[in-house]
Write a protein that holds these residues in place. Structure first.
Motif, PDB file in Angstrom:
ATOM      1  N   ALA A 183       4.925   7.440  10.592  1.00 28.63           N
ATOM      2  CA  ALA A 183       3.869   7.138  11.565  1.00 28.63           C
ATOM      3  C   ALA A 183       2.498   7.053  10.893  1.00 28.63           C
ATOM      4  O   ALA A 183       1.621   6.351  11.377  1.00 28.63           O
ATOM      5  CB  ALA A 183       3.855   8.180  12.673  1.00 28.63           C
ATOM      6  N   ASN A 184       2.323   7.745   9.786  1.00 34.17           N
ATOM      7  CA  ASN A 184       1.033   7.722   9.092  1.00 34.17           C
ATOM      8  C   ASN A 184       1.113   6.904   7.799  1.00 34.17           C
ATOM      9  O   ASN A 184       0.285   7.060   6.911  1.00 34.17           O
ATOM     10  CB  ASN A 184       0.562   9.145   8.794  1.00 34.17           C
ATOM     11  N   ALA A 185       2.081   6.009   7.704  1.00 30.71           N
ATOM     12  CA  ALA A 185       2.290   5.243   6.470  1.00 30.71           C
ATOM     13  C   ALA A 185       1.073   4.411   6.091  1.00 30.71           C
ATOM     14  O   ALA A 185       0.732   4.308   4.906  1.00 30.71           O
ATOM     15  CB  ALA A 185       3.525   4.354   6.605  1.00 30.71           C
ATOM     16  N   ASN A 186       0.395   3.812   7.050  1.00 31.83           N
ATOM     17  CA  ASN A 186      -0.790   3.005   6.721  1.00 31.83           C
ATOM     18  C   ASN A 186      -1.894   3.861   6.133  1.00 31.83           C
ATOM     19  O   ASN A 186      -2.572   3.448   5.184  1.00 31.83           O
ATOM     20  CB  ASN A 186      -1.293   2.249   7.960  1.00 31.83           C
ATOM     21  N   ALA A 187      -2.099   5.053   6.684  1.00 32.66           N
ATOM     22  CA  ALA A 187      -3.148   5.935   6.160  1.00 32.66           C
ATOM     23  C   ALA A 187      -2.821   6.359   4.734  1.00 32.66           C
ATOM     24  O   ALA A 187      -3.701   6.406   3.872  1.00 32.66           O
ATOM     25  CB  ALA A 187      -3.313   7.154   7.059  1.00 32.66           C
ATOM     26  N   VAL A 188      -1.564   6.646   4.463  1.00 33.87           N
ATOM     27  CA  VAL A 188      -1.151   7.037   3.115  1.00 33.87           C
ATOM     28  C   VAL A 188      -1.370   5.876   2.151  1.00 33.87           C
ATOM     29  O   VAL A 188      -1.896   6.049   1.057  1.00 33.87           O
ATOM     30  CB  VAL A 188       0.327   7.500   3.099  1.00 33.87           C
ATOM     31  N   LYS A 189      -0.992   4.694   2.575  1.00 33.15           N
ATOM     32  CA  LYS A 189      -1.187   3.492   1.745  1.00 33.15           C
ATOM     33  C   LYS A 189      -2.664   3.306   1.399  1.00 33.15           C
ATOM     34  O   LYS A 189      -3.021   3.045   0.247  1.00 33.15           O
ATOM     35  CB  LYS A 189      -0.654   2.267   2.480  1.00 33.15           C
ATOM     36  N   GLU A 190      -3.531   3.456   2.400  1.00 29.28           N
ATOM     37  CA  GLU A 190      -4.964   3.291   2.172  1.00 29.28           C
ATOM     38  C   GLU A 190      -5.500   4.332   1.186  1.00 29.28           C
ATOM     39  O   GLU A 190      -6.321   4.021   0.325  1.00 29.28           O
ATOM     40  CB  GLU A 190      -5.716   3.367   3.496  1.00 29.28           C
ATOM     41  N   LEU A 191      -5.043   5.562   1.299  1.00 31.60           N
ATOM     42  CA  LEU A 191      -5.492   6.616   0.380  1.00 31.60           C
ATOM     43  C   LEU A 191      -5.021   6.350  -1.046  1.00 31.60           C
ATOM     44  O   LEU A 191      -5.762   6.565  -2.005  1.00 31.60           O
ATOM     45  CB  LEU A 191      -5.009   7.982   0.861  1.00 31.60           C
ATOM     46  N   VAL A 192      -3.797   5.870  -1.196  1.00 31.34           N
ATOM     47  CA  VAL A 192      -3.265   5.566  -2.531  1.00 31.34           C
ATOM     48  C   VAL A 192      -4.051   4.417  -3.164  1.00 31.34           C
ATOM     49  O   VAL A 192      -4.452   4.494  -4.329  1.00 31.34           O
ATOM     50  CB  VAL A 192      -1.759   5.228  -2.459  1.00 31.34           C
ATOM     51  N   LEU A 193      -4.303   3.366  -2.394  1.00 33.74           N
ATOM     52  CA  LEU A 193      -5.082   2.251  -2.923  1.00 33.74           C
ATOM     53  C   LEU A 193      -6.491   2.684  -3.304  1.00 33.74           C
ATOM     54  O   LEU A 193      -7.016   2.300  -4.358  1.00 33.74           O
ATOM     55  CB  LEU A 193      -5.138   1.109  -1.912  1.00 33.74           C
ATOM     56  N   CYS A 194      -7.109   3.504  -2.480  1.00 33.71           N
ATOM     57  CA  CYS A 194      -8.449   4.006  -2.772  1.00 33.71           C
ATOM     58  C   CYS A 194      -8.445   4.832  -4.065  1.00 33.71           C
ATOM     59  O   CYS A 194      -9.312   4.666  -4.919  1.00 33.71           O
ATOM     60  CB  CYS A 194      -8.950   4.841  -1.604  1.00 33.71           C
ATOM     61  N   ALA A 195      -7.455   5.709  -4.214  1.00 38.34           N
ATOM     62  CA  ALA A 195      -7.370   6.538  -5.416  1.00 38.34           C
ATOM     63  C   ALA A 195      -7.151   5.679  -6.660  1.00 38.34           C
ATOM     64  O   ALA A 195      -7.725   5.951  -7.723  1.00 38.34           O
ATOM     65  CB  ALA A 195      -6.251   7.558  -5.269  1.00 38.34           C
ATOM     66  N   MET A 196      -6.343   4.615  -6.528  1.00 37.81           N
ATOM     67  CA  MET A 196      -6.105   3.722  -7.662  1.00 37.81           C
ATOM     68  C   MET A 196      -7.397   3.009  -8.057  1.00 37.81           C
ATOM     69  O   MET A 196      -7.705   2.888  -9.243  1.00 37.81           O
ATOM     70  CB  MET A 196      -5.010   2.706  -7.322  1.00 37.81           C
TER      71      MET A 196
END
Length: 107
Positions: free
Chosen positions: A82-95
């Motif tokens: 359910a929170n997959a989009n938020a996790v994706k956004e955080l990973v991209l930001c960290a990268m």
């Protein structure tokens, strides 16, 4: 009308998905038909006889007494992804922050 008890802070946006003419959110209810939980440990909680379902807002059910629920006929389910989009956004930001000196550029 079903009474839903929340065991943790559940987003008002998510709670608004429950039609008001069918569901009442009452965190003090002792006879709730449903429980919404995130991380609260329900292993030592007294489950009311009226309880029909427990929904875990997140992945896993390690904080829910599955055996006890099975014996009492209580349906247990979770919401993985359910929170997959938020996790994706955080990973991209960290990268991006790791590969470019964004904080230095902001300063």
């Amino acid at each position: 009308m079903y009474t839903i008890k929340t065991m943790n802070a559940i987003s008002p946006v998510g709670l608004a998905k429950l039609p008001a003419n069918q569901f009442e959110i009452n965190n003090e209810a002792n006879d709730a038909q449903g429980i919404l939980v995130r991380s609260a440990d329900l292993h030592d909680a007294a489950l009311p006889k009226s309880l029909l379902a427990i929904a875990r807002a997140g992945a896993g059910t390690n904080n829910i007494p599955i055996d006890q629920c099975t014996e009492q006929g209580i349906v247990v389910f979770n919401t993985p992804g359910a929170n997959a989009n938020a996790v994706k956004e955080l990973v991209l930001c960290a990268m991006l922050m790791g590969s470019r000196d964004i904080p230095g550029a902001i300063r």
